[in-house]
Design a protein around this motif. Structure first.
Motif, PDB file in Angstrom:
ATOM      1  N   GLY A 188     -30.886 -42.037  -9.774  1.00 16.06           N
ATOM      2  CA  GLY A 188     -29.496 -41.226  -9.502  1.00 16.06           C
ATOM      3  C   GLY A 188     -29.260 -39.940 -10.360  1.00 16.06           C
ATOM      4  O   GLY A 188     -30.147 -39.352 -10.725  1.00 16.06           O
ATOM      5  N   GLU A 189     -27.950 -39.792 -10.487  1.00 13.21           N
ATOM      6  CA  GLU A 189     -27.496 -38.614 -10.936  1.00 13.21           C
ATOM      7  C   GLU A 189     -27.896 -38.503 -12.730  1.00 13.21           C
ATOM      8  O   GLU A 189     -27.844 -39.730 -13.500  1.00 13.21           O
ATOM      9  N   ALA A 190     -28.418 -37.429 -12.849  1.00 14.56           N
ATOM     10  CA  ALA A 190     -29.040 -37.384 -14.572  1.00 14.56           C
ATOM     11  C   ALA A 190     -28.601 -35.922 -14.836  1.00 14.56           C
ATOM     12  O   ALA A 190     -28.666 -34.964 -14.040  1.00 14.56           O
ATOM     13  N   ASP A 191     -28.933 -35.754 -15.947  1.00 13.38           N
ATOM     14  CA  ASP A 191     -28.784 -34.385 -16.706  1.00 13.38           C
ATOM     15  C   ASP A 191     -29.907 -33.481 -16.347  1.00 13.38           C
ATOM     16  O   ASP A 191     -29.957 -32.431 -15.927  1.00 13.38           O
ATOM     17  N   ALA A 192     -31.082 -34.121 -16.030  1.00 12.19           N
ATOM     18  CA  ALA A 192     -32.296 -33.305 -15.777  1.00 12.19           C
ATOM     19  C   ALA A 192     -33.016 -34.235 -14.641  1.00 12.19           C
ATOM     20  O   ALA A 192     -32.815 -35.587 -14.415  1.00 12.19           O
ATOM     21  N   THR A 193     -34.011 -33.613 -13.708  1.00  8.20           N
ATOM     22  CA  THR A 193     -34.798 -34.243 -13.079  1.00  8.20           C
ATOM     23  C   THR A 193     -36.192 -33.921 -12.813  1.00  8.20           C
ATOM     24  O   THR A 193     -36.403 -32.666 -12.876  1.00  8.20           O
ATOM     25  N   LEU A 194     -37.087 -34.814 -12.682  1.00  9.26           N
ATOM     26  CA  LEU A 194     -38.543 -34.563 -12.481  1.00  9.26           C
ATOM     27  C   LEU A 194     -39.113 -35.239 -11.332  1.00  9.26           C
ATOM     28  O   LEU A 194     -38.613 -36.361 -11.176  1.00  9.26           O
ATOM     29  N   GLU A 195     -39.444 -34.520 -10.467  1.00  8.44           N
ATOM     30  CA  GLU A 195     -40.184 -34.964  -9.142  1.00  8.44           C
ATOM     31  C   GLU A 195     -41.283 -34.271  -8.723  1.00  8.44           C
ATOM     32  O   GLU A 195     -41.574 -33.021  -9.221  1.00  8.44           O
ATOM     33  N   GLY A 196     -41.879 -34.919  -7.737  1.00  7.79           N
ATOM     34  CA  GLY A 196     -43.099 -34.263  -7.092  1.00  7.79           C
ATOM     35  C   GLY A 196     -43.924 -35.215  -6.251  1.00  7.79           C
ATOM     36  O   GLY A 196     -43.593 -36.094  -6.032  1.00  7.79           O
ATOM     37  N   ILE A 197     -45.262 -34.720  -5.944  1.00  7.70           N
ATOM     38  CA  ILE A 197     -46.169 -35.471  -5.233  1.00  7.70           C
ATOM     39  C   ILE A 197     -47.533 -35.328  -5.826  1.00  7.70           C
ATOM     40  O   ILE A 197     -47.593 -34.393  -6.295  1.00  7.70           O
TER      41      ILE A 197
ATOM     42  N   VAL B  55     -45.262 -30.500  -9.310  1.00  5.16           N
ATOM     43  CA  VAL B  55     -44.001 -31.043  -9.816  1.00  5.16           C
ATOM     44  C   VAL B  55     -42.835 -29.782  -9.859  1.00  5.16           C
ATOM     45  O   VAL B  55     -43.078 -28.792 -10.124  1.00  5.16           O
ATOM     46  N   THR B  56     -41.558 -30.394  -9.894  1.00 10.14           N
ATOM     47  CA  THR B  56     -40.496 -29.725 -10.004  1.00 10.14           C
ATOM     48  C   THR B  56     -39.718 -30.315 -10.904  1.00 10.14           C
ATOM     49  O   THR B  56     -39.390 -31.354 -10.953  1.00 10.14           O
ATOM     50  N   TYR B  57     -39.122 -29.490 -11.901  1.00  9.62           N
ATOM     51  CA  TYR B  57     -38.239 -29.891 -13.031  1.00  9.62           C
ATOM     52  C   TYR B  57     -36.885 -28.913 -12.932  1.00  9.62           C
ATOM     53  O   TYR B  57     -36.742 -27.851 -12.822  1.00  9.62           O
ATOM     54  N   THR B  58     -35.806 -29.592 -13.067  1.00 10.34           N
ATOM     55  CA  THR B  58     -34.664 -29.100 -12.875  1.00 10.34           C
ATOM     56  C   THR B  58     -33.805 -29.585 -14.065  1.00 10.34           C
ATOM     57  O   THR B  58     -33.727 -30.877 -14.190  1.00 10.34           O
ATOM     58  N   SER B  59     -32.962 -28.916 -14.730  1.00  5.96           N
ATOM     59  CA  SER B  59     -32.330 -29.088 -16.211  1.00  5.96           C
ATOM     60  C   SER B  59     -31.001 -28.391 -15.890  1.00  5.96           C
ATOM     61  O   SER B  59     -30.800 -27.185 -15.257  1.00  5.96           O
ATOM     62  N   PRO B  60     -29.883 -28.668 -16.671  1.00  8.03           N
ATOM     63  CA  PRO B  60     -28.710 -28.057 -16.921  1.00  8.03           C
ATOM     64  C   PRO B  60     -28.946 -26.593 -17.320  1.00  8.03           C
ATOM     65  O   PRO B  60     -28.115 -25.625 -17.200  1.00  8.03           O
ATOM     66  N   GLU B  61     -29.873 -26.489 -18.343  1.00 13.93           N
ATOM     67  CA  GLU B  61     -30.028 -25.330 -19.167  1.00 13.93           C
ATOM     68  C   GLU B  61     -30.615 -24.293 -18.403  1.00 13.93           C
ATOM     69  O   GLU B  61     -30.673 -23.131 -18.419  1.00 13.93           O
ATOM     70  N   LYS B  62     -31.532 -24.703 -17.243  1.00 11.33           N
ATOM     71  CA  LYS B  62     -32.031 -23.678 -16.601  1.00 11.33           C
ATOM     72  C   LYS B  62     -33.120 -22.824 -17.203  1.00 11.33           C
ATOM     73  O   LYS B  62     -34.013 -22.134 -16.588  1.00 11.33           O
TER      74      LYS B  62
END
Length: 169
Positions: free
Chosen positions: A74-83, A116-123
């Motif tokens: 769920g909600e987190a400071d950063a996310t790693l996702e992909g296929i 892969v997609t990585y998103t974080s608050p720092e960008k």
């Protein structure tokens, strides 16, 4: 004399023991405490039943053992996702045969690719749909060695993804 030496050495020992050195190259901001590593679906034409689970867990293990980040759903400071986009075998060394028979593969390459997609608050280190691809060569029948090959490739892939997200290499 011994007391004087002890007084000089003791603060040095305390100072050195309080230092922490990280050799993994990770540069994780202080405000990044949690990460959501989403399940990597296997979208490759050639499907291995446990590849999604094994890869996702390998990526979580890399983060868990190398950082202080807490892996959450769920909600987190950063996310790693992909296929997983590709899982393929290809001959890399051809062996000649006798009696006009077709040549056979002397060595075969297993390649796995993930997007892969990585998103974080720092960008700062964010990336979207970056493809990581690694392979291992082997000889003989793939069936008895397939899981070992997958583990080896997963180790390389997770290292690449980790470095891109956290070490910016």
């Amino acid at each position: 004399m011994k007391k004087r030496l002890l007084l000089l050495v003791l603060p040095l020992v305390l100072l050195v023991s309080s230092c922490q050195v990280r050799l993994n190259g990770a540069s994780i901001p202080d405000n990044l405490k949690t990460i959501n590593v989403k399940y990597f679906e296997n979208d490759a034409p050639l499907v291995v039943n446990n590849l999604s689970q094994v890869f996702t867990e390998a990526l979580k293990d890399k983060i868990r053992t190398t950082t202080k980040l807490i892996i959450v759903r769920g909600e987190a400071d950063a996310t790693l996702e992909g296929i997983i986009t590709s899982y393929s075998f290809a001959p890399v060394a051809i062996q000649a045969t006798a009696d006009n028979r077709a040549p056979v593969a002397g060595q075969t390459r297993l390649t796995i690719s993930v997007s892969v997609t990585y998103t974080s608050p720092e960008k700062k280190n964010d990336f979207k749909n970056v493809t990581f691809s690694r392979y291992m060569d082997f000889t003989g029948d793939p069936a008895p060695q397939e899981q070992t090959l997958i583990q080896g490739i997963n180790k390389q892939l997770t290292e690449d993804i980790f470095n891109k997200a956290f070490a910016n290499w």
